[in-house]
Scaffold this active site. Structure first.
Site: not given
Ligand SMILES: Cc1ncc(C[n+]2csc(CCOP(=O)(O)OP(=O)(O)O)c2C)c(N)n1
Ligand SMILES: [Mg+2]
Lengths: 368, 466
Positions: B200, B269
Site C-alpha cells: 500500500e 479491520h
C-alpha cells in the site's frame, strides 16, 4: 496439545554455514520431482528420517490441525463463526515441522491472520481457540479478538495479526528483545508470499542483519495472495533470496514434507542461536481452501488443487511412511484419528456452550 | 548612509537573546562575512556575521545585555567613505537588517512583529458551492446498488478521460475484492486496470507520483484499514504538494475503498477514518450514503483536480437506491443534501450513519417528532451553512456516525454550531457515535460498540425535552 519435544537431529544440524540461495526460479512443490528440501546451491540437503515417535507425533499434530480447520469451516457455514476466517488446510507440515525445531513455550512465534494451525502447533488449547472463533468468553481473547487475533503468553505465541506484513516488524522486535536480554531464544516470524512484498519486511530485514537479531523469517509461499499468484505479484519469486541484498541466508524448503521443514528449521534456529543473525526459510506449500471463507478461488483450476492433494499432501506422506515402515497399522492410525476427532468435536461443543462475553467486557482491556 | 545592525533571530522560534560578546570594537573596519558578535539563546551560542561593509561607528547594545529583542538595532555601521562620528551620532536613517546569523543553516524566521495592518487575509477564501443539478422532468430513475453506482461512475469517467486509471489489490483479474471494479479490466484492459502487489505505501506513493505527472489515478484500497500503511503518501505527498509548490503542481487523485466496520471482522479491520481525513487541509473527503450520491460524487471526485479521499462502506455496497438515468450525472463536492425536511430537530449524519437515522426518523414520527435530516455527503469541505440554516429553524441538533466520539465529525459540528449558531440553540448538541473502544469480535459486543437506532431516538428525545 504440544508436539513431542524433538531431539535435534545431528545429521540435520550439520549443514551450517552461510548459504545464499541458488539462482533458479522458484520450484513449486507440485513441479519438484523430489520431496527433499532444496537448500543453497541447489545441493540436496540431507533430510534426517524421523524416528517412529517423531512420525507419529507429526502425524497426530498435523491431523489435529486438519480436522480442527475442517470443523471450523463447517461451523462457519452454520453461522457459528463470523467475519474473516482463514483456514490452514494443506500447510500443516510447516508449523508442525518448525515447532519440532524450537523450544515450545520459550522461543517466540508470531504470524498473520491464518493462525489457527500455528496456535495448535504451539500447544495452545483447541477449546480456547475454537471458543475464540465463536466469539465466546472462554476464547483466548475472551471473544474480543476473533479468528485473526489470539495470543498466549504461556506458549509465547504473539498473534494473530490482521495487517499484512505488520507481524514481520513485530517478530523482529521479539528477536530484538532476545538479543537485548542476551538469552539464546529465537523468534519464528511467519508471513505469506503476498506479505513478502510489503516495505516494512525489508526495513526489518536490514535491521535484523545489521543487529544480528535471532529471527527466522518463515515465508509460507502457498503460491497465492488472495487471488494473486506469486508470478503476478513478485519480480523475484525465489523468496529465499529476498534477504540477499542484506546478506541474510535463505533456503527454499519443501513445505509439504514435515521432515524437510524440521531439518531446515533446525539449521535456521541453530544459526540464530549461535548469534549469527536472521535466517530466511521459504516454505513451498499450498492452501487447499479459498483465501477466506468467502473466496470462490476461481483464479486456479480444480486440477491444480487436486494434484497437490493427491501427490503432495503432508499428512498422507507421513501416513504412507508409517504404514510402509510398519510403524503403525491402519487400526493404529484410525485410533489416532478417533482421538483427534474427539478433541475437535469437544472443542466445537465447548465453543458453542461457552457463554457470550459479559456486556461489561466492552469497556475492559482498553488500557492498562 | 549609515546602517543599523539589528539583533538577528537565530532560530525560527527565537524572540530575544543575550548579546554575550562583541568581537569588534568601535572604529574597527568591517568586511562582509566578519564575525562581529556572539549571541546566546536558550539553545546555543551563535556567531553574528556582518553582511555590509564599512566601519563599526557605534555599539548601541553593550556586551552582556540580556533579553535583547530580535530586530533591535545593536550597532551602527558607517559605510565606506562616510564620516564615522557623524554616523555614530545620527544613526541610520533607514535601518536595514545588516547582520545575518551564522551558520546560516536555519530558515529565515518570521519573527518580526506583525505590522499594524495584517498583510494576510484573516479568513480563508470563501468558495461558493453549486447546488445539485436540476434533474429534468420526466427523467427515469432506476434502482441500483451502491456497488453498481460506483462501478458505473468509474467506467463512465474512464471512457471520458484516457488519463483515468484504476490501481490496487485484486482490482483487475479478481474483479475487486468487493466487486466494485467488476468488468473494468475487460473493458479497459490491463493497461488501465492494474493489479498491485500488497504494497500500500508503495503503490499509493507511485499513484501520487503519476498524478503529479498529470495522470488521474483512482487508487482502490481493499479497505481503508490498509490505507494506514499509505497514510504518509496520502497526507504528506498528495494533500500538501499543491500548497508546498505555491500552486505549481498537485495531485488529481482519488483514494477510495470501503471504510468503517463491516461485520465481525474485529479491531484491525473495523475503523472509521472519516474524522481523521477530514482534518487534513488539501484533501477533500467524501462519504456517500445513497447510490445516486455515490455515483454523482465519485464522478465529481475523479474530475476534481485535488486529492480526494472517498470513503465507501462494505455494508452499503449491496443497498439499492433510485438513481437518475442521465448521461452525465455529476454532483457538487462540498454540498450537504437535505434528506428529509422537518421542523423539530436537525439530525446530521453521513455514510452508513444514515441507516440508523432513516429508521429512527420513522419511529420519531410516530411520537409526533418531525426531524429534519441532513446527509453531509462531503466531510471536507464541510457544508456547515446547510446545518446552520436548519438549526435556525429547529433549534436542536443531533449528530450520528459510527466513528469514535473524541474529535469526531459530530464534535466538529457541535463546536461550529456553538460558534456560529449559539443563539439559535435551544438544547446542547448531542452526538451519537461508535463507542470509545476498539471494535470487539464477539457478536453481542460488536452490537454494543456500534451506534443503534435506540440511541438516536434517545438523543433526539433528550434535545427536544420529550
Ligand atoms: C496491509 C493489508 N493489505 C491488504 C490486506 C488484505 N489481505 C488480507 S490477506 C491478503 C493476502 C495475503 O497473502 P499472503 O501474504 O500470501 O498470505 P496467505 O493468505 O496466502 O496466507 C490480503 C491482500 C490486509 N489484511 N492488510
Ligand atoms: Mg500466500
Amino acid at each position: 496439545m504440544a508436539v513431542a519435544k524433538s531431539q535435534v537431529g545431528s545429521k540435520a544440524a550439520s549443514t551450517e554455514g552461510r548459504k545464499v540461495a541458488a539462482s533458479r526460479a522458484a520450484k513449486s512443490p507440485a513441479t519438484s520431482k523430489s520431496s527433499a528440501s532444496k537448500s543453497a546451491g541447489g545441493a540436496k540437503a540431507a533430510i534426517a528420517d524421523f524416528t517412529k515417535e517423531q512420525e507419529l507425533a507429526a502425524y497426530r499434530e498435523m491431523l489435529l490441525i486438519r480436522r480442527f480447520e475442517e470443523k471450523a469451516g463447517q461451523m462457519y457455514g452454520m453461522g457459528l463463526i463470523h467475519g474473516f476466517c482463514h483456514l490452514y488446510i494443506g500447510q500443516e507440515a510447516v508449523v508442525v515441522g518448525m515447532q519440532m525445531a524450537i523450544r515450545t513455550g520459550e522461543d517466540q512465534v508470531i504470524t498473520g491472520y491464518r493462525d489457527h494451525g500455528h496456535m495448535l502447533a504451539a500447544g495452545m488449547d483447541a477449546n480456547g481457540v475454537m471458543a475464540e472463533l465463536t466469539g465466546r468468553r472462554d476464547g483466548y481473547s475472551r471473544g474480543k479478538g476473533g479468528s485473526m487475533h489470539m495470543f498466549s503468553i504461556e506458549k509465547q505465541f504473539f498473534g494473530g495479526h490482521g495487517i499484512v506484513g505488520a507481524q514481520v516488524s513485530l517478530g523482529t522486535g521479539l528477536a530484538f528483545a532476545n538479543r537485548y536480554r542476551k538469552n539464546d531464544l529465537v523468534s519464528l516470524t511467519y508471513f505469506g508470499d503476498g506479505a513478502a512484498n510489503q516495505g516494512q519486511v525489508y526495513e526489518s530485514f536490514n535491521m535484523a542483519e545489521l543487529w544480528k537479531l535471532p529471527v527466522v523469517y518463515i515465508i509460507e509461499n502457498n503460491r497465492y495472495a488472495m487471488g494473486t499468484s506469486v508470478v503476478r505479484s513478485s519480480a523475484q519469486t525465489d523468496f529465499s533470496k529476498r534477504g540477499a541484498s542484506f546478506n541474510i541466508p535463505g533456503e527454499q524448503v519443501d513445505g509439504m514434507d514435515v521432515r524437510a521443514v524440521k531439518a531446515a528449521g533446525e539449521r535456521a534456529v541453530a544459526w540464530c542461536r549461535a548469534g549469527k543473525g536472521p535466517y530466511i526459510l521459504e516454505m513451498q506449500t499450498y492452501r487447499y481452501r479459498g483465501h477466506s471463507m468467502s473466496d470462490p478461488a476461481k483464479y486456479r483450476s480444480k486440477d491444480e488443487v487436486q494434484k497437490m492433494r493427491t501427490e503432495h499432501d503432508p499428512i498422507e506422506q507421513v501416513r504412507a511412511r508409517l504404514i510402509d515402515k510398519k510403524w503403525a497399522s491402519e487400526d493404529d492410525l484410525k485410533a489416532i484419528d478417533a482421538q483427534v476427532r474427539d478433541i475437535v468435536n469437544h472443542s466445537a461443543d465447548f465453543a458453542q456452550n461457552s457463554p457470550e462475553p459479559d456486556a461489561a467486557e466492552l469497556w475492559t482491556d482498553i488500557v492498562r | 548612509m549609515p546602517i543599523d545592525i539589528l539583533m538577528p533571530a537565530l532560530s525560527p522560534t527565537m524572540e530575544e537573546g543575550t548579546l554575550s560578546k562583541w568581537l569588534k570594537k568601535e572604529g574597527d573596519p568591517i568586511k562582509s562575512g566578519d564575525v562581529i558578535a556572539e549571541i546566546e539563546t536558550d539553545k546555543a551560542t551563535m556567531e553574528v556575521e556582518a553582511v555590509d561593509e564599512g566601519t563599526l561607528a557605534k555599539v548601541l547594545v553593550p556586551e552582556g545585555t540580556e533579553n535583547v529583542k530580535v530586530n533591535t538595532p545593536i550597532a551602527i555601521l558607517a559605510a565606506e567613505g562616510e564620516d564615522v562620528s557623524k554616523a555614530a551620532a545620527g544613526g541610520a536613517a533607514a535601518p536595514a537588517p545588516a547582520a545575518a546569523p551564522a551558520p546560516a543553516a536555519e530558515p529565515a524566521p518570521v519573527a518580526a512583529p506583525a505590522p499594524a495592518a495584517p498583510a494576510v487575509a484573516a479568513a480563508p477564501v470563501a468558495v461558493t458551492v453549486a447546488s445539485d443539478p436540476a434533474i429534468p422532468a420526466g427523467t427515469e430513475f432506476v434502482a441500483m446498488t451502491v456497488r453498481e453506482a460506483l462501478r458505473d461512475a468509474m467506467a463512465e469517467e474512464m471512457r471520458r478521460d484516457p488519463d483515468v486509471f484504476v490501481i490496487g489489490e485484486e482490482v483487475a483479474e479478481y474483479q475487486g475484492a468487493y466487486k466494485i471494479t467488476q468488468g473494468l479490466l475487460q473493458e479497459f484492459s490491463a493497461d488501465r486496470v492494474i493489479d498491485t502487489p500488497i504494497t500500500e505505501h508503495g503503490f499509493a506513493g507511485l499513484a501520487v507520483g503519476a498524478a503529479l505527472a498529470g495522470l488521474k489515478p483512482i487508487v482502490e484500497f481493499m479497505t481503508f484499514n490498509f490505507a494506514m500503511q499509505a497514510m504518509d503518501q496520502i497526507i504528506n505527498s498528495a494533500a500538501k504538494t499543491h500548497y508546498m509548490s505555491g500552486g505549481q503542481l498537485g495531485a488529481s487523485i482519488v483514494f477510495r475503498g470501503p471504510n468503517g466496520a463491516a461485520a465481525r471482522v474485529g479491531a484491525q479491520h473495523s475503523q472509521d477514518y472519516a474524522a481523521w481525513y477530514s482534518q487534513i487541509p488539501g484533501l477533500k473527503v467524501i462519504m456517500p450514503y445513497s447510490a445516486a450520491d455515490a455515483k454523482g460524487l465519485l464522478k465529481a471526485a475523479i474530475r476534481d483536480p485535488n486529492p480526494i479521499v472517498f470513503l465507501e462502506n462494505e455494508i452499503l455496497y449491496g443497498h439499492s437506491f433510485e438513481v437518475p438515468k442521465l448521461d452525465d450525472f455529476v454532483l457538487p463536492i462540498g454540498k450537504a443534501r437535505i434528506h428529509k425536511t422537518g421542523k423539530d430537530v436537525t439530525i446530521v449524519s453521513f455514510g452508513i450513519g444514515m441507516t440508523y437515522v432513516v429508521k429512527a426518523v420513522e419511529e420519531l414520527a410516530k411520537d409526533g417528532i418531525d426531524a429534519e435530516v441532513i446527509d453531509l455527503r462531503t466531510l471536507r469541505p464541510l457544508d456547515i451553512d446547510t446545518v446552520i440554516e436548519s438549526v435556525k429553524k429547529t433549534g436542536r441538533c443531533v449528530t450520528v456516525e459510527e466513528g469514535w466520539p473524541q474529535g469526531s465529525i459530530g464534535s466538529e459540528i457541535a463546536a461550529q454550531l456553538m460558534e456560529k449558531a449559539f443563539d439559535y440553540l435551544d438544547a446542547p448538541v448531542l452526538k451519537v457515535t461508535g463507542k470509545d473502544v476498539p471494535m470487539p469480535y464477539a457478536g453481542n459486543l460488536e452490537k454494543l460498540a456500534l451506534p443503534n437506532v435506540g440511541e438516536v431516538i434517545a438523543a433526539v428525545k433528550a434535545v427536544t425535552y420529550r
